[in-house]
Design a protein around this motif. Structure first.
Motif, PDB file in Angstrom:
ATOM      1  N   TYR A 164       0.831  -1.209   0.000  1.00 45.58           N
ATOM      2  CA  TYR A 164       0.000   0.000   0.000  1.00 45.58           C
ATOM      3  C   TYR A 164       0.863   1.255   0.000  1.00 45.58           C
ATOM      4  CZ  TYR A 164      -3.702   3.284   1.204  1.00 45.58           C
ATOM      5  OH  TYR A 164      -4.581   4.337   1.191  1.00 45.58           O
ATOM      6  N   ALA A 165       1.968   1.193   0.765  1.00 43.06           N
ATOM      7  CA  ALA A 165       2.879   2.348   0.817  1.00 43.06           C
ATOM      8  C   ALA A 165       3.485   2.639  -0.554  1.00 43.06           C
ATOM      9  CB  ALA A 165       3.981   2.094   1.837  1.00 43.06           C
ATOM     10  N   THR A 166       3.768   1.574  -1.320  1.00 47.02           N
ATOM     11  CA  THR A 166       4.318   1.765  -2.669  1.00 47.02           C
ATOM     12  C   THR A 166       3.323   2.503  -3.557  1.00 47.02           C
ATOM     13  OG1 THR A 166       5.428  -0.373  -2.391  1.00 47.02           O
ATOM     14  CG2 THR A 166       5.379   0.546  -4.616  1.00 47.02           C
ATOM     15  N   VAL A 167       2.049   2.079  -3.530  1.00 42.21           N
ATOM     16  CA  VAL A 167       1.024   2.742  -4.335  1.00 42.21           C
ATOM     17  C   VAL A 167       0.863   4.189  -3.890  1.00 42.21           C
ATOM     18  CG1 VAL A 167      -1.393   2.696  -5.093  1.00 42.21           C
ATOM     19  CG2 VAL A 167      -0.204   0.578  -4.654  1.00 42.21           C
ATOM     20  N   SER A 168       0.834   4.404  -2.554  1.00 44.41           N
ATOM     21  CA  SER A 168       0.638   5.753  -2.025  1.00 44.41           C
ATOM     22  C   SER A 168       1.757   6.688  -2.439  1.00 44.41           C
ATOM     23  CB  SER A 168       0.554   5.709  -0.497  1.00 44.41           C
ATOM     24  OG  SER A 168      -0.626   5.074  -0.102  1.00 44.41           O
ATOM     25  N   SER A 169       3.007   6.188  -2.379  1.00 41.46           N
ATOM     26  CA  SER A 169       4.114   7.077  -2.731  1.00 41.46           C
ATOM     27  C   SER A 169       4.098   7.382  -4.223  1.00 41.46           C
ATOM     28  CB  SER A 169       5.456   6.472  -2.301  1.00 41.46           C
ATOM     29  OG  SER A 169       5.742   5.349  -3.078  1.00 41.46           O
ATOM     30  N   PHE A 170       3.668   6.398  -5.035  1.00 42.04           N
ATOM     31  CA  PHE A 170       3.539   6.675  -6.471  1.00 42.04           C
ATOM     32  C   PHE A 170       2.434   7.704  -6.722  1.00 42.04           C
ATOM     33  CE2 PHE A 170       1.500   5.885 -10.601  1.00 42.04           C
ATOM     34  CZ  PHE A 170       2.560   6.215 -11.423  1.00 42.04           C
ATOM     35  N   SER A 171       1.302   7.533  -6.028  1.00 43.80           N
ATOM     36  CA  SER A 171       0.188   8.475  -6.199  1.00 43.80           C
ATOM     37  C   SER A 171       0.583   9.888  -5.809  1.00 43.80           C
ATOM     38  CB  SER A 171      -1.005   8.038  -5.350  1.00 43.80           C
ATOM     39  OG  SER A 171      -1.320   6.701  -5.579  1.00 43.80           O
ATOM     40  N   GLY A 172       1.458   9.999  -4.820  1.00 42.15           N
ATOM     41  CA  GLY A 172       1.865  11.315  -4.335  1.00 42.15           C
ATOM     42  C   GLY A 172       2.935  11.973  -5.191  1.00 42.15           C
ATOM     43  N   SER A 173       3.619  11.177  -6.043  1.00 46.82           N
ATOM     44  CA  SER A 173       4.687  11.752  -6.868  1.00 46.82           C
ATOM     45  C   SER A 173       4.089  12.655  -7.954  1.00 46.82           C
ATOM     46  CB  SER A 173       5.488  10.620  -7.524  1.00 46.82           C
ATOM     47  OG  SER A 173       4.679   9.951  -8.481  1.00 46.82           O
TER      48      SER A 173
END
Lengths: 127, 133
Positions: B60-69
């Motif tokens: 989930y953290a991977t998706v979140s950090s991508f979404s925030g980039s």
């Protein structure tokens, strides 16, 4: 001009593609279903902006979001593959490539929707 | 007979895309298809997000950090607009399917309404998302 179609062909009304209005009708019905689902989905996602894993999991694990998201996934992928099929039929003129692309799109749509629904079920049933 | 010495057909050819000036109606039509294709790609992202929630906090953290980039945000912005555009113009299409609003004046009016509502809903969704973050 004389109608060269047989009476049986005419009464079946399935046309040259042998499926009649099924594709067109399915596209409209899924579109209709997606109107309320999309509005619900957009509001939900906005509310979940920046949510941590526990919040997102709790949301996806509750009854209504899980049920509505399963519906959204099913309608989206059904509608999406119907639409992409038309795009492929319009632009890909090599018969083999056309059929292969359409089958690929339909296959991927089935696999991805089942994967998503399985993931939702796993969360909803406490996996 | 090779194609070189085949006589040139005298039949009139239908004028194609490059002959026509782009009009609002044709632009909205092709945009409906483009946003539809974009949304099926966006559905991949949705599946990734759902599977990541099921897989656990790390995924989930991977998706979140991508979404925030920056790239992620631009993709999500495009997705938001595509979603609202396809929704609004899809409703316009369903009204046409019911046989209503097909005259030129109404078609242009509903077209501008689609542009306006899709843009407004995109802006509202992003303001709300930033406010709730």
């Amino acid at each position: 001009m004389a109608d060269l179609r047989s009476p049986l062909n005419r009464v079946r009304g399935l046309g040259s593609a042998k499926e009649g209005t099924h594709h067109w009708w399915a596209q409209r019905l899924t579109a209709l279903a997606l109107i309320p689902l999309t509005i619900w989905f957009a509001i939900s996602i906005v509310m979940l902006t920046g949510a941590d894993h526990a919040t997102a999991k709790a949301w996806l694990g509750s009854l209504w979001p899980a049920a509505l998201l399963v519906l959204t996934i099913a309608m989206t992928f059904h509608h999406g593959q119907l639409g992409l099929q038309v795009v492929i039929e319009d632009y890909v003129h090599n018969e083999a490539l056309k059929i292969a692309s359409i089958l690929l799109v339909k296959g991927v749509a089935v696999v991805l929707s089942v994967v998503a629904i399985a993931a939702i079920a796993r969360i909803a049933f406490g996996g | 007979m090779s194609s070189a010495d085949r006589p040139v057909s005298k039949r009139p050819l239908s004028p194609h895309l490059q002959v026509y000036r782009i009009q609002l109606t044709s632009l909205l039509s092709i945009t409906h298809r483009a946003t539809g294709i974009a949304l099926t790609l966006g559905a991949l992202y949705l599946v990734w997000w759902i599977v990541a929630i099921a897989a656990g906090p790390d995924a989930y953290a991977t998706v979140s950090s991508f979404s925030g980039s920056i790239v992620g945000r631009l993709m999500l912005l495009g997705w938001t607009f595509s979603l609202f555009y396809h929704l609004a113009n899809g409703i316009r299409h369903l009204v046409w399917d019911a046989g209503r609003g097909l005259d030129l004046k109404t078609t242009y009016m509903s077209g501008w309404l689609v542009v306006l509502s899709a843009s407004a809903l995109t802006v509202i969704a992003w303001i709300a998302a930033y406010a709730l973050r």
